[in-house]
Design an enzyme around this catalytic site. Structure first.
Site, PDB file in Angstrom:
ATOM      1  CD  GLN A 204     -76.021 -19.775  -0.625  1.00 24.49           C
ATOM      2  OE1 GLN A 204     -74.967 -20.255  -1.037  1.00 24.49           O
ATOM      3  NE2 GLN A 204     -76.844 -19.119  -1.424  1.00 24.49           N
TER       4      GLN A 204
ATOM      5  CG  ASP B 158     -70.543 -11.070  -4.067  1.00 21.01           C
ATOM      6  OD1 ASP B 158     -71.721 -11.388  -3.816  1.00 21.01           O
ATOM      7  OD2 ASP B 158     -69.800 -11.743  -4.806  1.00 21.01           O
ATOM      8  CD  GLU B 159     -70.934 -15.033  -1.516  1.00 18.23           C
ATOM      9  OE1 GLU B 159     -71.832 -15.214  -0.668  1.00 18.23           O
ATOM     10  OE2 GLU B 159     -70.775 -15.771  -2.499  1.00 18.23           O
TER      11      GLU B 159
ATOM     12  CE  LYS C 181     -73.405 -14.564  -4.409  1.00 21.71           C
ATOM     13  NZ  LYS C 181     -72.187 -13.987  -4.953  1.00 21.71           N
ATOM     14  CB  THR C 182     -72.036 -13.528 -10.147  1.00 26.20           C
ATOM     15  OG1 THR C 182     -71.738 -14.305  -8.984  1.00 26.20           O
ATOM     16  CG2 THR C 182     -70.754 -12.930 -10.692  1.00 26.20           C
TER      17      THR C 182
END
Length: 766
Positions: free
Chosen positions: A254, A223-224, A32-33
């Protein structure tokens, strides 16, 4: 650089589709990064100005790594991106717009210690018991309110909140909240939660400011996203309302930070909030073996609240997951240490390739002892961070005070350090005078002679010293800090302490100054050709927003890494040990009151499993010390939720235990009881499967009456008698939390104390 050729089809689609709302569901180890990085680079390649891109992360470390990767693709334009953590970006906006909300540009950011210190002072001033109003607990409730976008005034105006405080025996909470909010404002300070709340209020109350940033940030990436809270998402939605070019990246599987206010509802409901959302699923795992990926996938399917996906890998099948059973927690430590030692000898792997993950920090003791006895070096990840050490906080407090003389927590910390004859009696008098005249502590010091405060000459010298430091603020940050360290006597005091601890403290100050020196140097020049350098205000703004994970070095020499599972998120290791897989430990006893809480515990186990690249070992003990007493333990239900074809029950380290099965029996539940509200496995006997000592079957819980109707619990009070649909009659021991998080600790006649989430429980008030 042809970055698109480095992506698989799903990753490439997520990178190239830049218009409109996008949700990228990124499974564990799916790159994903890389996708987020190349997506930003791709938008820049399309001709979008870097100043029009906002990219939000959860750690400074993550944003730094992303910026460096983007720089490798597009060059120096990466410097102009608005990229950073939520708190750093919002702090940057608030400093620009500070006058709109009545703050100076150089406002202080209080860390947790500062906030608790202020609350302790307020609680003492109000004559309240700090055992009833524990500063940490009060701060937690204030934080929860702010993350729900509720300020002190709004909190106190809500009758439900005030009646709850009355019934829970803490009627002064609202008053403490209000005083804390007022004192922070008076001190020109914000805590971390204020950075979110004040940004929301800024946009809400000043439409012109919101309009400005809505049109500046034409592209927004988060992100996240599964870790965002209510306040963060509310701000993001406001910023994205005009262009709607918003891309969120995350994995609902997650989402493990509900205790910090994160809500999985944000990612589950994103498509509802943005109806034209394109969804891209990154389902190929590049990190782990097939065995680990498939075992984790089978486990997480048991959760009801999730976005369906099929995570797969083309990696090797790999070894089966080992399951170790110990008789005690101390034996568990020895077994894990022995396993690591043998793996190192057999496979010639480094210490840093091993990680031991646990549910709570307290579990580290037996593991540390075992590793030390076998001379295996280790480090505790997430220990006391560099910037939380006393000597570092002391010098930073001086620097904070130089920038903001209203910062009362900083002033109280350094006023008599090193010792200069300003004692507690003098400071008590200063605080009384300041309160009576509604002025700051620093102004009171300046006017100490006028107020006839004893020792006014010494107080005046302190004021002159701070004012002299302020004349240097335009110089490089290092020059100012070095001057402060010398002139205050702080450096001399530490240098003269020749104990081991004193030398370490002096070295820490030296390391801080080294960092300041590096920060102060800037290779660029301004429009007049003059070399730029970093000033103290910029440095302190950066330092205030560092998190523990930013201060840790995951490659710290060659040591085994030990950490909580929460701290492990985002990391990976070749060999992972997950210890303490026992009921009431993992899943936690505090997380068994609702399906939502249990599902978060299962997601936490999923995160732990997917940290492993090559080998995974699970362990549990049949007994464990708790408060000096040995208590029996049952294997965690999560062990039974793993498909047995992926497991290997290893007897190698179970001394004298010839009964450990090399192959499990049919998957079962505990003593005929359901594994969990969402488990789909047939009932049988987990105790046999995991070779725990047999014991009489527990009495089955009473049958649930389907016609049982609970009452409205808004007015529930401590000591009230209640009836629960399953546990029967009991009395309320304590109440805590607000809104959907309200909980009651209830002592049931047959089942003892249980923490009940009132939103989900059916209770009759008697």
């Amino acid at each position: 650089m042809d970055y698109l050729s480095l992506l698989n089809p799903s990753q490439r689609a997520a990178v190239e589709n830049t218009k409109g709302p996008v949700m990228i569901v990124a499974g564990a180890g799916s790159g994903k990064t890389r996708v987020l990085t190349y997506r930003v680079a791709h938008i820049l390649k399309e001709g979008v100005d870097a100043f029009n891109i906002l990219s939000l992360t959860f750690t400074n470390k993550a944003s730094k790594e992303m910026r460096e990767r983007i720089h490798s693709v597009v060059g120096s334009e990466a410097r102009n991106l608005w990229m950073g953590t939520f708190h750093s970006i919002f702090a940057r906006i608030l400093r620009v717009e500070s006058e709109r909300i009545g703050y100076p540009r150089n406002f202080t950011i209080y860390d947790t210690d500062d906030a608790k210190s202020l609350l302790k002072t307020i609680i003492k001033e109000l004559g309240q018991d700090d055992k009833l109003y524990k500063p940490a607990g009060v701060l937690g409730r204030i934080s929860a309110a702010k993350n729900a976008l509720v300020n002190a005034g709004e909190y106190m105006a809500n009758d439900e909140n005030t009646s709850f405080d009355e019934s829970s025996g803490r009627p002064m909470f609202g008053k403490i909240f209000q005083m804390y909010q007022d004192r922070c404002f008076k001190a020109s300070a914000m805590d971390f939660d204020d950075l979110l709340l004040k940004t929301f209020e800024l946009f809400k109350n000043h439409p012109d400011v919101l309009h400005k940033y809505q049109h500046q940030f034409k592209y927004i990436m988060v992100d996240e996203f599964q870790d965002t809270n209510q306040a963060q998402y509310a701000i993001i939605k406001k910023l994205a309302a005009v262009h709607q070019n918003i891309a969120v990246v995350g994995d609902d599987a997650q989402s493990i930070y509900a205790f910090r206010g994160a809500t999985i509802a944000n990612i589950l409901g994103f498509q509802r909030d943005f109806s034209d959302t394109q969804v891209f699923k990154l389902e190929q795992n590049y990190r782990s073996s097939q065995t680990i990926v498939e075992a984790a996938g089978g486990l997480i399917k048991l959760n009801k609240d999730q976005i369906p996906k099929k995570v797969f890998t083309t990696n090797d099948v790999g070894e089966k997951i080992k399951v170790l059973r110990a008789l005690t927690d101390n034996e568990e430590g020895r077994m894990v240490a022995s396993s690591i030692f043998q793996e190192k000898m057999n496979s010639h792997v480094a210490n840093k390739d091993f990680a031991i993950l646990y549910r709570t920090n307290a579990q580290s003791r037996s593991l540390e002892e075992a590793l030390r006895k076998m001379n295996i070096p280790y480090r505790i990840y997430g220990g006391l961070s560099f910037y939380h050490r006393k000597e570092i906080k002391d010098i930073l407090a001086y620097l904070r005070l130089v920038l903001n003389t209203n910062d009362e927590e900083a002033l109280k910390r350094v006023i008599n350090y090193p010792t200069r004859g300003i004692g507690k009696t003098t400071m008590d008098k200063v605080m009384i005078v300041a309160s009576e005249n509604n002025i700051s502590l620093f102004e009171t010091l300046e006017r100490a002679r006028e107020f006839q405060i004893k020792g006014y000459d010494v107080l005046g010298d302190f004021v002159l010293m701070i004012r002299s430091f302020q004349t240097m603020l335009k110089k490089p940050a290092y020059d100012v800090a070095m001057h402060v360290a010398k002139q205050t006597g702080l450096l001399k005091s530490l240098y003269e302490d020749k104990t081991v601890e004193g030398i370490a403290r002096y070295e820490n100050i030296e390391e801080l100054l080294n960092g300041l020196k590096e920060f102060s140097v800037d290779d660029s020049v301004d429009e007049d050709g003059v070399q730029k350098y970093g000033i103290l205000e910029e440095y302190m703004a950066d330092i205030a927003l560092l998190t523990d994970s930013d201060n840790e070095d995951p490659n710290d020499n060659d040591k085994v890494t030990m950490m909580t599972i929460h701290a492990s998120k985002g990391l990976e290791f070749k060999n992972v040990y997950i210890v303490g897989l026992e009921e009431n430990l993992f899943p936690s006893q505090l997380s068994l009151n609702s399906r939502q809480e249990l599902e978060e515990e299962r997601r936490l186990f999923y995160v732990a499993i997917t940290r492993a690249m090559n080998k995974l070992t699970l362990s549990f003990a049949s007994s464990r010390f708790k408060f000096g007493n040995i208590t029996n333990a049952e294997p965690s239900r999560f062990l039974s939720e793993l498909d047995p074809k992926f497991l290997q029950f290893d007897a190698l380290f179970s001394k004298g235990n010839s009964n450990v099965q090399s192959k499990p029996t049919v998957q079962t539940s505990r003593f005929g009881k359901p594994l969990s509200p969402t488990a789909k496995t047939p009932p049988s006997t987990v105790g046999q499967r995991f070779n725990t000592p047999t014991k009489p079957a527990a009495a089955p819980p009473p049958a649930v009456d389907p016609n049982f109707v609970g009452d409205d619990t808004k007015n529930i009070q401590v000591q009230q008698r209640v009836e629960h649909q399953r546990f029967g009659f009991g009395s309320v021991v304590s109440l805590d939390g607000i809104g959907d998080n309200r909980k009651a600790e209830i002592e049931f006649e047959q089942f003892g104390k249980k923490m009940i989430v009132l939103k989900f429980a059916k209770l009759k008030l008697l």
